[in-house]
Design a protein around this motif. Structure first.
Motif, mmCIF file in Angstrom:
data_model
loop_
_atom_site.group_PDB
_atom_site.id
_atom_site.type_symbol
_atom_site.label_atom_id
_atom_site.label_comp_id
_atom_site.label_asym_id
_atom_site.label_seq_id
_atom_site.Cartn_x
_atom_site.Cartn_y
_atom_site.Cartn_z
ATOM 1 N N ALA A 34 -3.615 -53.909 -41.683
ATOM 2 C CA ALA A 34 -4.922 -53.764 -42.348
ATOM 3 C C ALA A 34 -5.930 -53.134 -41.396
ATOM 4 C CB ALA A 34 -5.412 -55.130 -42.815
ATOM 5 N N SER A 35 -5.761 -53.387 -40.097
ATOM 6 C CA SER A 35 -6.717 -52.838 -39.129
ATOM 7 C C SER A 35 -6.697 -51.302 -39.144
ATOM 8 C CB SER A 35 -6.403 -53.351 -37.724
ATOM 9 O OG SER A 35 -5.107 -52.972 -37.343
ATOM 10 N N LEU A 36 -5.515 -50.722 -39.355
ATOM 11 C CA LEU A 36 -5.433 -49.253 -39.405
ATOM 12 C C LEU A 36 -6.138 -48.711 -40.640
ATOM 13 C CD1 LEU A 36 -1.833 -48.194 -38.283
ATOM 14 C CD2 LEU A 36 -3.970 -48.088 -37.028
ATOM 15 N N GLN A 37 -5.977 -49.423 -41.742
ATOM 16 C CA GLN A 37 -6.624 -48.969 -42.981
ATOM 17 C C GLN A 37 -8.146 -49.083 -42.865
ATOM 18 O OE1 GLN A 37 -4.355 -50.487 -46.524
ATOM 19 N NE2 GLN A 37 -3.041 -51.326 -44.975
ATOM 20 N N LYS A 38 -8.601 -50.158 -42.222
ATOM 21 C CA LYS A 38 -10.044 -50.319 -42.036
ATOM 22 C C LYS A 38 -10.578 -49.269 -41.065
ATOM 23 C CE LYS A 38 -10.389 -55.158 -43.255
ATOM 24 N NZ LYS A 38 -10.439 -56.529 -42.814
ATOM 25 N N GLN A 39 -9.789 -48.991 -40.032
ATOM 26 C CA GLN A 39 -10.206 -47.968 -39.068
ATOM 27 C C GLN A 39 -10.348 -46.614 -39.773
ATOM 28 O OE1 GLN A 39 -11.866 -46.909 -36.250
ATOM 29 N NE2 GLN A 39 -10.656 -48.478 -35.246
ATOM 30 N N LEU B 238 -16.936 -49.339 -46.236
ATOM 31 C CA LEU B 238 -16.730 -48.941 -44.833
ATOM 32 C C LEU B 238 -16.909 -47.443 -44.622
ATOM 33 C CD1 LEU B 238 -13.589 -51.054 -43.772
ATOM 34 C CD2 LEU B 238 -15.984 -51.531 -43.335
ATOM 35 N N HIS B 239 -16.405 -46.635 -45.556
ATOM 36 C CA HIS B 239 -16.415 -45.186 -45.331
ATOM 37 C C HIS B 239 -17.820 -44.576 -45.379
ATOM 38 C CE1 HIS B 239 -16.184 -45.330 -49.763
ATOM 39 N NE2 HIS B 239 -16.738 -44.150 -49.728
ATOM 40 N N ARG B 240 -18.783 -45.381 -45.831
ATOM 41 C CA ARG B 240 -20.151 -44.843 -45.891
ATOM 42 C C ARG B 240 -21.025 -45.378 -44.763
ATOM 43 N NH1 ARG B 240 -21.968 -45.769 -51.810
ATOM 44 N NH2 ARG B 240 -23.907 -44.937 -50.992
ATOM 45 N N ARG B 241 -20.420 -46.097 -43.831
ATOM 46 C CA ARG B 241 -21.200 -46.676 -42.720
ATOM 47 C C ARG B 241 -21.273 -45.679 -41.562
ATOM 48 N NH1 ARG B 241 -21.287 -52.882 -42.700
ATOM 49 N NH2 ARG B 241 -21.099 -53.253 -44.916
ATOM 50 N N PRO B 242 -22.475 -45.345 -41.136
ATOM 51 C CA PRO B 242 -22.615 -44.328 -40.091
ATOM 52 C C PRO B 242 -22.439 -44.935 -38.701
ATOM 53 C CG PRO B 242 -24.780 -45.003 -40.845
ATOM 54 C CD PRO B 242 -23.785 -45.842 -41.602
ATOM 55 N N LEU B 243 -21.242 -45.356 -38.387
ATOM 56 C CA LEU B 243 -21.034 -45.985 -37.082
ATOM 57 C C LEU B 243 -19.597 -45.774 -36.595
ATOM 58 C CD1 LEU B 243 -19.340 -48.824 -37.830
ATOM 59 C CD2 LEU B 243 -21.599 -49.532 -38.562
ATOM 60 N N GLY B 244 -19.436 -45.947 -35.299
ATOM 61 C CA GLY B 244 -18.103 -45.914 -34.702
ATOM 62 C C GLY B 244 -17.785 -47.306 -34.189
ATOM 63 N N LEU C 255 -13.003 -42.176 -44.529
ATOM 64 C CA LEU C 255 -12.109 -41.921 -45.657
ATOM 65 C C LEU C 255 -12.368 -42.903 -46.801
ATOM 66 C CD1 LEU C 255 -10.647 -40.148 -43.586
ATOM 67 C CD2 LEU C 255 -8.505 -40.900 -44.569
ATOM 68 N N THR C 256 -12.369 -42.392 -48.002
ATOM 69 C CA THR C 256 -12.535 -43.238 -49.180
ATOM 70 C C THR C 256 -11.252 -44.069 -49.347
ATOM 71 O OG1 THR C 256 -11.567 -41.585 -50.618
ATOM 72 C CG2 THR C 256 -13.951 -41.481 -50.328
ATOM 73 N N PRO C 257 -11.311 -45.176 -50.110
ATOM 74 C CA PRO C 257 -10.094 -45.977 -50.301
ATOM 75 C C PRO C 257 -8.894 -45.164 -50.782
ATOM 76 C CG PRO C 257 -11.996 -47.154 -51.144
ATOM 77 C CD PRO C 257 -12.492 -45.786 -50.743
ATOM 78 N N ARG C 258 -9.150 -44.214 -51.660
ATOM 79 C CA ARG C 258 -8.064 -43.369 -52.183
ATOM 80 C C ARG C 258 -7.459 -42.504 -51.065
ATOM 81 N NH1 ARG C 258 -6.651 -41.198 -57.190
ATOM 82 N NH2 ARG C 258 -5.893 -39.075 -57.066
ATOM 83 N N GLN C 259 -8.355 -41.939 -50.232
ATOM 84 C CA GLN C 259 -7.866 -41.111 -49.118
ATOM 85 C C GLN C 259 -7.108 -41.962 -48.098
ATOM 86 O OE1 GLN C 259 -11.779 -39.582 -48.133
ATOM 87 N NE2 GLN C 259 -11.173 -37.509 -48.688
ATOM 88 N N VAL C 260 -7.606 -43.192 -47.869
ATOM 89 C CA VAL C 260 -6.908 -44.100 -46.944
ATOM 90 C C VAL C 260 -5.500 -44.355 -47.459
ATOM 91 C CG1 VAL C 260 -6.836 -46.454 -46.012
ATOM 92 C CG2 VAL C 260 -9.005 -45.221 -46.092
#
Lengths: 257, 238
Positions: free
Chosen positions: A156-161, B77-83, A167-172
């Motif tokens: 899950a950590s890779l998907q969150k990263q 998450l994908h819309r958060r402007p952070l690393g 990346l949007t959920p679909r792209q992930v």
């Protein structure tokens, strides 16, 4: 462990493996010359064509419907996931003959869905549609449960990263989850394939016609005897076993790499 | 530069209950400012960072970056402007190093920037290698490059140097400080080693104990008058 003891254990494992593979020795059984006369050949070739084509179609449906379902279940919390997995186990655990009888009643002219479909000219017994539908029912549980396990194996950590990288959920799903679980999905699909292409008990009730390979093997056995079964049996083994076997070996190799 | 005078880029109040620990932390961070979150293991530092990143959801409070509201409701998450960098490099093993670095951006539009990162972080020799085959130290460099490639306005570092040798830690810290000036990002770093944080975020530290801020200020202030016995012991040389 000493070398001697290791060899004894290895010999024991080899005997076990030989016992498992022993039924294949029947290929060399003395049953007289194999029969491949036109009256055997025609239906046999037709059954190969039917099995490959319709099982392939069933697999496409299973992947198209089953993958999103598996992705949904993989994202569920434990309790909800157990419910879905319980449902998927039903067609797996049901005796094939019972499943076939239930399906022919539910989708036959006396069932509500069957009657409704018949109004539109879709015949759900002894038809290609019935054949494909039965295979979908038979294989879906294997594929989805296997696919859930494959999707679960992606951290899950890779998907969150990936999501944090924009990346949007679909792209992930398509760029991370799917590539990292493809071998597991292949294993799941190969299980569904083996289960569906080899299905006899359910298909013989719902779709005696058009006859796929298992039903045709039965017909040949009843009509002509063992010599007429062997050529088709060889083809059946050749199409049913190697690809799933290879996928499983690759999956095991990658797991231990 | 006094951080209070800088226009706030991050404003957050994190309230989160974790087993016996109730975390309640309010943070404000200026544009381009860096702050070290310091404290003993289990003080709630990583949870605060995870809540800002969106990996975990606070029970209450708010998180805002610039004018953008991250919570509540939880922004995807994908819309958060952070690393977000953790001790796990989190590289995508099916991709090459170059594909990892340019993940999520259009490489053509950022070619010059990516080339700069590649050179500065010494990724030349492994650039085309599969990410699954590089060493742990190289993986940290790649994950740093990947995070910086997007030029995030806020960088969150959760013990990203744990388990690395001192030489590599020093190099990576120098790189981060260099890029924070070049790119101008704000930074919150978490570590239980004071010397790492002092080098990474020399201006300001926030000390957490049992989920609460017990002291904040410059490192000199902390050294001169630690507010709790635990902090005194954490800052004491071995």
């Amino acid at each position: 462990m000493t070398a001697g003891r290791r060899w004894i254990r290895r010999a024991g494992a080899a005997i076990f493996a030989l016992a498992l593979l022993y039924p294949f020795s029947a290929v060399f059984a003395h049953i007289g010359p194999w029969q491949w006369t036109p009256d055997v050949r025609g239906p046999a070739l037709a059954s190969i064509r039917i099995s490959l084509l319709l099982t392939g179609l069933a697999m496409l449906i299973i992947v198209a419907l089953g993958t999103p379902v598996a992705a949904y279940i993989a994202g569920c919390r434990r309790r909800e996931r157990l419910i879905w997995q319980g449902v998927l186990l039903v067609p797996i655990l049901l005796p094939p003959l019972a499943l076939g009888i239930l399906m022919s009643l539910a989708f036959g002219p006396n069932g509500s869905v069957g009657a409704w479909l018949q109004n539109y000219g879709v015949v759900m017994t002894n038809s290609a549609t019935a054949f494909v539908l039965t295979q979908v029912y038979v294989g879906m549980g294997y594929y989805v449960l296997g696919a859930v396990a494959a999707l679960d194996s992606v951290p899950a950590s890779l998907q969150k990263q990936a999501a944090l990288l924009g990346l949007t959920p679909r792209q992930v799903f398509f760029r991370v989850t799917l590539p990292l679980s493809q071998l597991g999905l292949g294993v799941a699909l190969s299980l569904a394939w083996v289960r569906a292409i080899g299905e006899f008990g359910a298909v013989v009730v719902t779709a005696y016609y058009p006859a796929g390979m298992p039903v045709q093997l039965w017909v040949n056995l009843e009509t002509f005897g063992l010599p007429a079964v062997m050529p088709l049996l060889m083809v059946f083994l050749a199409v049913a076993l190697p690809i799933p076997w290879l996928v499983h070996v690759l999956a095991q190799r990658s797991r231990h790499a | 530069m006094c951080w209070h005078s800088v226009h706030a880029m991050l404003k957050a109040e994190i309230i989160k209950k974790r087993r016996e620990l109730e975390i309640h932390v309010a943070l404000q961070l200026g544009r381009g400012e860096s702050v070290g979150l310091f404290g003993a293991s289990g003080a709630g530092k990583s949870t605060v960072l995870a809540c800002i990143a969106g990996i975990e959801e606070p029970d209450d409070g708010f998180v805002q970056i610039g004018g953008l509201k991250l919570f509540p409701p939880s922004l995807p998450l994908h819309r958060r402007p952070l690393g977000y960098l953790t001790q796990e490099p989190g590289l995508f093993p099916h991709l090459s190093v170059s594909k990892n670095v340019s993940f999520g951006i259009a490489p053509a539009s950022q070619a010059e920037w990516i080339a700069t990162l590649r050179e500065r972080l010494q990724l030349d020799t492994i650039w085309n290698a599969p990410a699954a085959l590089i060493s742990g130290g190289q993986a940290r460099r790649v994950s740093l490059a990947r995070m910086l490639a997007r030029k995030p306005p806020l960088v969150l570092l959760d013990e990203p140097f744990a388990g690395l040798d001192r030489q590599l830690v020093r190099e990576l810290i120098d790189d981060l400080v260099f890029w924070s000036r070049e790119v101008g990002f704000s930074m919150i770093a978490v570590d239980h080693q004071a010397e790492v944080l002092q080098r990474l975020c020399p201006q300001r530290a926030i000390v957490l104990e049992q989920g609460k801020i017990v002291q904040q200020g410059t490192w000199e202030e902390l050294d001169r008058a630690p507010s709790t016995p635990l902090l005194r012991s954490l800052l004491a040389p071995l």
